[in-house]
Design a protein around this motif. Structure first.
Motif, PDB file in Angstrom:
ATOM      1  N   UNK A   1      11.038  10.883   6.386  1.00 40.07           N
ATOM      2  CA  UNK A   1      10.207  11.122   7.565  1.00 40.07           C
ATOM      3  C   UNK A   1       9.706  12.551   7.689  1.00 40.07           C
ATOM      4  N   UNK A   2      10.344  13.503   7.020  1.00 41.77           N
ATOM      5  CA  UNK A   2       9.897  14.891   7.143  1.00 41.77           C
ATOM      6  C   UNK A   2       9.173  15.417   5.905  1.00 41.77           C
ATOM      7  N   UNK A   3       9.312  14.725   4.774  1.00 38.28           N
ATOM      8  CA  UNK A   3       8.670  15.193   3.543  1.00 38.28           C
ATOM      9  C   UNK A   3       7.674  14.165   3.006  1.00 38.28           C
ATOM     10  N   UNK A   4       8.144  12.949   2.776  1.00 43.83           N
ATOM     11  CA  UNK A   4       7.309  11.940   2.125  1.00 43.83           C
ATOM     12  C   UNK A   4       6.202  11.441   3.054  1.00 43.83           C
ATOM     13  N   UNK A   5       6.561  11.089   4.279  1.00 44.97           N
ATOM     14  CA  UNK A   5       5.563  10.532   5.195  1.00 44.97           C
ATOM     15  C   UNK A   5       4.449  11.527   5.510  1.00 44.97           C
ATOM     16  N   UNK A   6       4.745  12.795   5.871  1.00 43.74           N
ATOM     17  CA  UNK A   6       3.628  13.732   6.100  1.00 43.74           C
ATOM     18  C   UNK A   6       2.730  13.900   4.883  1.00 43.74           C
ATOM     19  N   UNK A   7       3.305  13.838   3.686  1.00 44.33           N
ATOM     20  CA  UNK A   7       2.487  13.968   2.487  1.00 44.33           C
ATOM     21  C   UNK A   7       1.677  12.731   2.170  1.00 44.33           C
ATOM     22  N   UNK A   8       1.998  11.631   2.835  1.00 47.70           N
ATOM     23  CA  UNK A   8       1.284  10.370   2.592  1.00 47.70           C
ATOM     24  C   UNK A   8       0.437   9.970   3.790  1.00 47.70           C
ATOM     25  N   UNK A   9       0.121  10.903   4.649  1.00 49.61           N
ATOM     26  CA  UNK A   9      -0.621  10.573   5.871  1.00 49.61           C
ATOM     27  C   UNK A   9      -1.967   9.912   5.604  1.00 49.61           C
ATOM     28  N   UNK A  10      -2.731  10.314   4.568  1.00 51.20           N
ATOM     29  CA  UNK A  10      -4.006   9.618   4.324  1.00 51.20           C
ATOM     30  C   UNK A  10      -3.845   8.122   4.093  1.00 51.20           C
TER      31      UNK A  10
ATOM     32  N   UNK B   1     -10.732   7.413   3.198  1.00 52.59           N
ATOM     33  CA  UNK B   1     -11.175   7.478   1.795  1.00 52.59           C
ATOM     34  C   UNK B   1     -10.092   8.106   0.925  1.00 52.59           C
ATOM     35  N   UNK B   2      -9.449   9.159   1.440  1.00 47.82           N
ATOM     36  CA  UNK B   2      -8.357   9.783   0.675  1.00 47.82           C
ATOM     37  C   UNK B   2      -7.201   8.829   0.481  1.00 47.82           C
ATOM     38  N   UNK B   3      -6.894   8.066   1.517  1.00 52.86           N
ATOM     39  CA  UNK B   3      -5.779   7.123   1.420  1.00 52.86           C
ATOM     40  C   UNK B   3      -6.031   6.025   0.414  1.00 52.86           C
ATOM     41  N   UNK B   4      -7.268   5.526   0.371  1.00 50.54           N
ATOM     42  CA  UNK B   4      -7.594   4.475  -0.593  1.00 50.54           C
ATOM     43  C   UNK B   4      -7.502   5.003  -2.020  1.00 50.54           C
ATOM     44  N   UNK B   5      -7.993   6.224  -2.252  1.00 52.42           N
ATOM     45  CA  UNK B   5      -7.960   6.779  -3.596  1.00 52.42           C
ATOM     46  C   UNK B   5      -6.531   7.146  -4.030  1.00 52.42           C
TER      47      UNK B   5
ATOM     48  N   UNK C   1       0.822  -1.210   0.000  1.00 57.57           N
ATOM     49  CA  UNK C   1       0.000   0.000   0.000  1.00 57.57           C
ATOM     50  C   UNK C   1       0.854   1.258   0.000  1.00 57.57           C
ATOM     51  N   UNK C   2       1.881   1.300   0.851  1.00 58.76           N
ATOM     52  CA  UNK C   2       2.736   2.486   0.924  1.00 58.76           C
ATOM     53  C   UNK C   2       3.594   2.637  -0.328  1.00 58.76           C
ATOM     54  N   UNK C   3       4.015   1.523  -0.892  1.00 57.16           N
ATOM     55  CA  UNK C   3       4.797   1.594  -2.126  1.00 57.16           C
ATOM     56  C   UNK C   3       3.994   2.236  -3.247  1.00 57.16           C
ATOM     57  N   UNK C   4       2.722   1.863  -3.360  1.00 53.50           N
ATOM     58  CA  UNK C   4       1.867   2.464  -4.384  1.00 53.50           C
ATOM     59  C   UNK C   4       1.676   3.952  -4.126  1.00 53.50           C
ATOM     60  N   UNK C   5       1.599   4.335  -2.856  1.00 55.29           N
ATOM     61  CA  UNK C   5       1.428   5.748  -2.524  1.00 55.29           C
ATOM     62  C   UNK C   5       2.699   6.542  -2.782  1.00 55.29           C
ATOM     63  N   UNK C   6       3.843   5.993  -2.375  1.00 56.33           N
ATOM     64  CA  UNK C   6       5.107   6.704  -2.541  1.00 56.33           C
ATOM     65  C   UNK C   6       5.477   6.860  -4.009  1.00 56.33           C
ATOM     66  N   UNK C   7       5.043   5.951  -4.860  1.00 58.97           N
ATOM     67  CA  UNK C   7       5.332   6.078  -6.290  1.00 58.97           C
ATOM     68  C   UNK C   7       4.712   7.339  -6.874  1.00 58.97           C
TER      69      UNK C   7
END
Length: 280
Positions: free
Chosen positions: A188-197, A271-275, A160-166
């Motif tokens: 941890x300071x840029x990618x993760x906060x932007x992928x919180x959903x 819902x945002x995270x799934x989309x 799931x996170x790999x698909x989001x980080x791509x």
């Protein structure tokens, strides 16, 4: 100035709403019956006709039983510790793995991702016996660690996170590298906060799964002080006198309430995270 025309639903939209209403009713009806059973008298449980409201409200009695005759609060505490501990370790281990698979170029990356996809098909029942024997060998049975350890690495979270980080812009990562940030700092300071959903969506999946898990805790837990919510429901099952359905349903309501509240608080992020996982 003309008044705006009222919005009219097209026939297809009306049909879609009707289908959603029917599906919503089918999914929610068992929960309604659970709450209804926790409020009505035992004489009404096996009547041939269904009543939408209880003829006699005796719910307070059942909820008092659920809170006094069994350690319901202990079950809630154990569920929170086990589900929360699993989630924390899963997130801490899956995020770096997913970031490497999404943003790094290295030999064998596609093979590793194929292994992740294959691991999604392996149920917990397959390695249950080796895991049990290993935990028994180190004397870790009947502990929180035994209930949590097999789930510390979540291949679903990695996927799931790999698909989001791509879908995270490479330009931002490259700019951060030029500015001298380390890969850990970027993650941890840029990618993760932007992928919180996406993280919130996985948290809902993970907590729900391990809060409701019966199979593995039933194998490794023996002490009443460590029982999880599903194990606690067995307190009201008696092979001789039968189950106390009113108290059982009252306990089920109490043990399900934290999940319901948590989902309502996280539904927008969920819902945002799934989309987000479907982008790119």
């Amino acid at each position: 100035m003309t008044a705006p025309r009222p919005h009219r639903l097209r026939p297809g939209q009306i049909l879609s709403h009707l289908v959603l209403l029917v599906l919503g009713f089918l999914f929610l009806f068992p929960f309604y019956v659970m709450v209804l059973t926790s409020l009505r008298s035992p004489a009404e449980l096996f009547t041939p006709t269904f009543r939408w409201l209880p003829a006699q409200f005796v719910g307070l009695q059942y909820y008092i039983q659920a809170l006094t005759e069994v350690p319901t609060l202990t079950f809630l505490k154990n569920g929170a510790i086990i589900a929360g501990g699993i989630l924390i370790v899963q997130v801490l281990t899956a995020i770096p793995c997913a970031y490497a698979l999404a943003k790094f170029e290295f030999r064998g990356r596609d093979t590793l991702f194929a292994v992740v996809l294959f691991s999604l098909t392996v149920p917990i029942q397959a390695p249950a016996l080796p895991l049990y024997l290993g935990l028994n060998a180190i004397g870790a049975l009947d502990t929180y660690f035994a209930a949590m350890a097999p789930f510390f690495l979540s291949v679903f979270a990695i996927f799931l996170f790999r698909q989001t980080f791509r879908s995270f812009p490479d330009e931002i990562i490259q700019a951060a590298r030029i500015d001298g940030m380390s890969e850990w700092g970027i993650l941890w300071t840029i990618v993760v906060p932007g992928s919180f959903p996406a993280i919130a969506a996985f948290a809902v999946f993970s907590v729900t799964t391990h809060w409701n898990d019966l199979y593995w805790p039933l194998i490794v837990l023996r002490s009443n002080d460590l029982m999880t919510p599903p194990l606690g429901l067995a307190y009201f099952a008696d092979s001789e006198s039968g189950a106390n359905y009113g108290a059982l349903m009252a306990t089920s309501v109490l043990l399900s309430a934290p999940l319901l509240v948590g989902f309502l608080l996280a539904q927008r992020q969920f819902i945002r995270g799934i989309t987000m996982t479907g982008v790119k």
